[in-house]
Design an enzyme around this catalytic site. Structure first.
Site, short mmCIF file in Angstrom:
data_model
loop_
_atom_site.label_atom_id
_atom_site.label_comp_id
_atom_site.label_asym_id
_atom_site.label_seq_id
_atom_site.Cartn_x
_atom_site.Cartn_y
_atom_site.Cartn_z
N LYS A 131 19.06 52.88 -9.64
CA LYS A 131 18.50 51.53 -9.61
C LYS A 131 17.04 51.59 -9.98
O LYS A 131 16.28 52.40 -9.40
CB LYS A 131 18.66 50.95 -8.19
CG LYS A 131 18.15 49.54 -8.05
CD LYS A 131 19.21 48.52 -8.44
CE LYS A 131 18.67 47.14 -8.69
NZ LYS A 131 18.32 46.86 -10.09
N ASN A 187 3.98 39.29 -13.97
CA ASN A 187 4.88 38.91 -12.88
C ASN A 187 4.33 39.29 -11.51
O ASN A 187 4.22 38.45 -10.61
CB ASN A 187 6.25 39.58 -13.13
CG ASN A 187 7.20 39.37 -11.98
OD1 ASN A 187 7.23 40.16 -11.05
ND2 ASN A 187 7.95 38.31 -12.01
N LYS A 241 15.15 54.68 -14.09
CA LYS A 241 14.22 53.81 -14.83
C LYS A 241 14.58 53.90 -16.30
O LYS A 241 15.19 54.88 -16.74
CB LYS A 241 12.77 54.28 -14.60
CG LYS A 241 11.73 53.23 -14.89
CD LYS A 241 11.50 52.28 -13.73
CE LYS A 241 10.57 51.15 -14.13
NZ LYS A 241 10.22 50.28 -12.99
N LYS A 250 10.76 55.35 -3.57
CA LYS A 250 10.54 53.94 -3.20
C LYS A 250 11.84 53.34 -2.66
O LYS A 250 11.86 52.71 -1.60
CB LYS A 250 10.10 53.17 -4.45
CG LYS A 250 9.94 51.68 -4.23
CD LYS A 250 9.68 50.95 -5.54
CE LYS A 250 8.70 51.68 -6.43
NZ LYS A 250 8.09 50.86 -7.43
N GLN A 275 10.60 55.86 -8.29
CA GLN A 275 11.61 54.89 -7.87
C GLN A 275 12.58 55.48 -6.85
O GLN A 275 13.02 54.80 -5.93
CB GLN A 275 12.39 54.41 -9.11
CG GLN A 275 13.23 53.18 -8.90
CD GLN A 275 12.44 51.88 -8.95
OE1 GLN A 275 11.61 51.71 -9.84
NE2 GLN A 275 12.68 50.98 -8.03
N SER A 310 16.33 43.00 -5.44
CA SER A 310 17.40 43.34 -6.39
C SER A 310 18.66 43.76 -5.63
O SER A 310 19.77 43.42 -6.01
CB SER A 310 16.96 44.48 -7.30
OG SER A 310 16.21 43.98 -8.39
N ASP A 356 10.82 45.08 -15.72
CA ASP A 356 9.52 45.74 -15.46
C ASP A 356 8.57 45.15 -16.51
O ASP A 356 8.84 44.04 -17.01
CB ASP A 356 9.65 47.27 -15.57
CG ASP A 356 8.42 48.02 -15.05
OD1 ASP A 356 8.26 48.15 -13.84
OD2 ASP A 356 7.57 48.45 -15.88
P1 NDP Z 1 4.22 42.16 -16.72
O1 NDP Z 1 4.56 42.60 -18.09
O2 NDP Z 1 4.77 40.89 -16.23
O3 NDP Z 1 2.63 42.09 -16.54
C1 NDP Z 1 1.81 43.19 -16.74
C2 NDP Z 1 0.36 42.71 -16.73
O4 NDP Z 1 -0.49 43.82 -16.85
C3 NDP Z 1 0.04 41.77 -17.88
O5 NDP Z 1 -0.97 40.88 -17.49
C4 NDP Z 1 -0.47 42.73 -18.96
O6 NDP Z 1 -1.35 42.10 -19.88
C5 NDP Z 1 -1.19 43.76 -18.11
N1 NDP Z 1 -1.10 45.09 -18.71
C6 NDP Z 1 0.03 45.83 -18.92
N2 NDP Z 1 -0.27 47.00 -19.51
C7 NDP Z 1 -1.61 46.98 -19.67
C8 NDP Z 1 -2.53 47.91 -20.22
N3 NDP Z 1 -2.12 49.10 -20.72
N4 NDP Z 1 -3.84 47.56 -20.20
C9 NDP Z 1 -4.26 46.36 -19.71
N5 NDP Z 1 -3.44 45.45 -19.18
C10 NDP Z 1 -2.13 45.77 -19.16
O7 NDP Z 1 4.63 43.38 -15.77
P2 NDP Z 1 4.85 43.37 -14.20
O8 NDP Z 1 3.92 42.43 -13.56
O9 NDP Z 1 6.29 43.25 -13.97
O10 NDP Z 1 4.46 44.88 -13.83
C11 NDP Z 1 3.12 45.26 -13.47
C12 NDP Z 1 3.17 46.57 -12.72
O11 NDP Z 1 3.99 46.41 -11.53
C13 NDP Z 1 3.79 47.75 -13.46
O12 NDP Z 1 3.17 48.94 -13.05
C14 NDP Z 1 5.25 47.76 -12.98
O13 NDP Z 1 5.86 49.02 -13.09
C15 NDP Z 1 5.03 47.39 -11.50
N6 NDP Z 1 6.20 46.86 -10.84
C16 NDP Z 1 6.85 45.75 -11.30
C17 NDP Z 1 7.96 45.27 -10.62
C18 NDP Z 1 8.64 44.00 -11.02
O14 NDP Z 1 9.54 43.57 -10.26
N7 NDP Z 1 8.30 43.36 -12.11
C19 NDP Z 1 8.50 45.99 -9.45
C20 NDP Z 1 7.68 47.10 -9.00
C21 NDP Z 1 6.61 47.51 -9.70
P3 NDP Z 1 -0.80 41.03 -20.96
O15 NDP Z 1 -0.48 39.77 -20.19
O16 NDP Z 1 -1.92 40.84 -21.92
O17 NDP Z 1 0.40 41.66 -21.55
#
Ligand code: NDP
Length: 450
Positions: free
Chosen positions: A89, A239, A125, A113, A110, A382, A165
């Site tokens: 997962k 997100n 993943k 976690k 993961q 999830s 993700d």
């Molecule tokens: P999203 O794609 O929804 O958002 C990511 C955000 O971070 C965006 O604002 C993006 O900018 C910015 N970003 C991503 N990569 C970079 C980079 N290299 N440099 C600068 N800004 C960056 O992803 P999530 O919010 O889902 O995920 C964010 C983190 O949380 C990740 O590490 C993910 O693994 C972790 N996570 C997510 C989960 C989920 O349920 N979604 C669960 C557990 C962990 P822009 O808007 O310009 O693209």
């Protein structure tokens, strides 16, 4: 040579150039070193050696046609890391930076976690080096269909259940689900994070961000403190960051910043969270557009960041919440945060703190909620979605929210009790690594050499 040093040496030589994967393994193994010495059954049964080797790794070609009729090719991954506690997962990431090392580090984290949630979930993943940002809706659909045309043979509601993700939200999950159903003729719970109209769970979209807020609230509560009035630096505006900010706002915390790949938005009086959410949900709008309505805010574009780190960590605040991506807090960012007396960190992104920054935080007794615990609300919800799908039920959002709060509180309790047993109750990194490892390792011992 010590046991852990030997294992690390072997991980490095058998996974050359996989820096992120090695970083994640080293962080965990060095922190549980003493625990392993006391409990020699793990060494006798080569549990660590088995844990760092994924059960299965699938790498595949993803060919697709762009809107101009040109053939494009990307590389797809699914790393099925451990099924000791349940079906594999973990999410799928679509981002140009995705490679084997990134997917393996995320998969390894993961596993631990998912163990911390106490739920029956293995770890995995996946993703692709595909950039959804500059693509049309039709291109994204065709990419998802091609990706699933290979992935479908490796996944299943009781085998491997991917979710979203970075770059993968409800829209992408919907397209992936549609193609899976078409190929297999099964309307099943093979993916989570589905739109609610396709049997997705209510609150799954909000769950990771809300969960981080619930975890942070438990961290502060343990110190007799609360979120009210706390000044928070958040990075990211996706997100996790957006729903975290929404919940923090409800807790009456003050959100000073957020950021995206273009730059950092900051307001010393606190951001208007509703406006930030509106801007990020509107196609074509940018964080910079916030300034049209709030002249007192500042926007720093990426090309004006300090050369040794990120602008978002260079302000005074009480709490630090990295929610963008891995290694986004550098050594100099950590130094600046410590100088500004930002001594509480709660990680929303996976492995956002570099090892050098982690060392500085440790030296200054920074109270740190590690990602494998703090952001586990997404995967926990999830699992709620899997339970609803398997029983053909639909839970109300209040019920999901209550369960999410219970899981986050229970994770906090588990890791602080474990931390207290082996060090001090505020060493949540140690507590999370030991508690996660213990649950997986004991399940592995009971299953024999498999
Ligand atoms: P999203 O794609 O929804 O958002 C990511 C955000 O971070 C965006 O604002 C993006 O900018 C910015 N970003 C991503 N990569 C970079 C980079 N290299 N440099 C600068 N800004 C960056 O992803 P999530 O919010 O889902 O995920 C964010 C983190 O949380 C990740 O590490 C993910 O693994 C972790 N996570 C997510 C989960 C989920 O349920 N979604 C669960 C557990 C962990 P822009 O808007 O310009 O693209």
């Amino acid at each position: 040579m010590e046991y852990i040093e030997q294992v690390l040496k072997s991980v490095k030589s058998s996974n050359p150039n996989e820096t992120e994967f090695y970083q994640a393994v080293e962080e965990v193994l060095s922190s549980i070193n003493q625990y392993l010495e006391i409990n020699d059954k793990y060494q006798k049964n080569s549990i660590v050696e088995r844990l760092v080797e994924p059960e299965r790794q699938v790498i595949f070609r993803v060919p697709w046609l762009d809107d101009l009729g040109n053939v494009q090719v990307n590389r797809g991954f699914r790393i099925e890391f451990s099924s000791s506690l349940g079906p594999f997962k973990g999410g799928l990431r679509f981002h140009p930076s995705v490679n084997q090392s990134v997917v393996k580090f995320l998969g390894f984290e993961q596993v631990l976690k998912n163990a911390l949630t106490g739920l029956p979930l293995g770890g995995g993943k996946g993703g692709a080096d595909f950039n959804p940002k500059d693509k049309s809706d039709h291109e994204i659909m065709r990419f998802c269909q091609s990706y699933m045309t290979e992935l479908f043979r490796h996944i299943g509601a009781n085998t491997d259940v991917p979710a979203g993700d970075i770059g993968v939200g409800a829209r992408e999950i919907g397209y992936l689900f549609g193609q899976y159903k078409r190929i297999t003729n099964q309307f099943s719970g093979v993916l989570t994070g589905k739109p609610e109209s396709l049997n997705g769970s209510s609150l799954r979209t909000e769950a990771t961000g809300y969960g981080v807020a619930y975890f942070l609230s438990a961290m502060l509560d343990a110190k007799g403190d609360s979120l009210t009035g706390k000044r928070c630096l958040v990075s990211g505006a996706g997100n996790v960051a957006l729903y975290l900010m929404k919940k923090l706002d409800e807790y009456d915390a003050v959100i000073l910043s957020c950021s995206d790949s273009k730059g950092t938005l900051y307001s010393k009086n606190g951001l208007d969270v509703k406006l930030v959410m509106h801007l990020k949900s509107e196609r074509g709008a940018e964080l910079r557009d916030y300034l049209n309505e709030h002249k007192d805010a500042e926007f720093t574009p990426v090309n004006q960041y300090p050369s040794d780190g990120h602008q978002v960590w260079r302000y005074e605040a009480d709490i630090v919440l990295p929610c963008a991506t891995q290694n986004e807090i550098t050594k100099d960012d950590a130094k600046a945060l410590v100088e500004n007396r930002c001594l509480t960190v709660c990680e929303g992104a996976n492995m956002p703190t570099t090892p050098e920054a982690m060392k500085i935080f440790k030296e200054h007794n920074v109270y740190l909620g590690p990602s494998k615990a703090a952001n586990a609300g997404g995967v926990a919800t999830s699992q709620f979605e899997m339970a609803q799908n398997a029983s053909m039920q639909k839970w109300q959002s209040e019920q999901v929210d209550e369960k999410l709060q219970q899981v986050m509180k229970s994770i906090f309790n588990t890791i602080s009790v474990t931390a207290k047993q082996y060090s001090n109750e505020h060493d949540l990194v140690l507590g999370a690594n030991i508690a996660g490892f213990e649950r997986v390792a004991d399940a592995m011992l009971k299953q024999g050499v498999v």
